[in-house]
Write a protein that holds these residues in place. Structure first.
Motif, short mmCIF file in Angstrom:
data_model
loop_
_atom_site.label_atom_id
_atom_site.label_comp_id
_atom_site.label_asym_id
_atom_site.label_seq_id
_atom_site.Cartn_x
_atom_site.Cartn_y
_atom_site.Cartn_z
N LYS A 76 5.24 8.72 9.26
CA LYS A 76 4.51 8.33 9.33
C LYS A 76 3.47 8.49 9.94
CE LYS A 76 2.81 3.37 10.36
NZ LYS A 76 2.90 1.78 11.24
N ARG A 93 -2.42 2.55 3.25
CA ARG A 93 -1.59 1.82 4.45
C ARG A 93 0.51 2.18 4.51
NH1 ARG A 93 -0.50 -4.02 6.74
NH2 ARG A 93 0.13 -5.54 4.76
N VAL A 95 3.84 1.43 5.99
CA VAL A 95 4.16 -0.22 6.46
C VAL A 95 5.85 -0.02 6.21
CG1 VAL A 95 4.45 -2.45 6.09
CG2 VAL A 95 2.47 -0.90 5.43
N TYR A 102 9.85 4.36 5.06
CA TYR A 102 8.45 3.62 4.62
C TYR A 102 7.57 3.25 3.10
CZ TYR A 102 6.95 4.91 10.06
OH TYR A 102 7.71 4.68 11.48
#
Length: 118
Positions: A76, A93, A95, A102
């Motif tokens: 991440k 983004r 997530v 992810y």
């Protein structure tokens, strides 16, 4: 005696939305991860530690031995850093979609359109 098969931990980064919109190049992202992933505090140790990064059309899969205790959090961090470097951090983004994956999503901006139009 039969040796037990070593368990492998797989992490997936799904980049479907930005790739379909031609905003993100998965090949460049893959090479960035190859260069930046640290194992034992050192970069460039992927092959010697049996860590494999594979690429589908829109997904990256990182497979590592379970005893290596590879960090999902590091993925991440590196994903966000790559987006910052490509100046996409304001739009995308990272997530957590599930326990081992992810997903890159666009920020959903919903303004009060009714009040602004008057």
């Amino acid at each position: 005696m039969v040796k037990s098969k070593k368990s492998i931990t797989k992490f997936v980064i799904d980049c479907t939305q930005p790739v379909d919109d031609k905003v993100l190049d998965v090949a460049l992202f893959e090479t960035y991860l190859h260069e930046k992933i640290k194992i034992g505090g050192k970069t460039g140790n992927l092959a010697s530690n049996n860590v494999v990064i594979t690429r589908d059309r829109t997904k990256l899969t990182i497979a590592s031995p379970a005893d290596l205790k590879f960090s999902k959090r590091q993925l991440k961090y590196l994903s966000k850093r790559y987006l910052k470097k490509q100046q996409l951090r304001d739009y995308l983004r990272v997530v957590a979609a599930s326990k081992n994956s992810y997903e890159m999503r666009y920020y959903s901006i919903s303004g009060g359109d009714d009040a602004d139009e008057e």
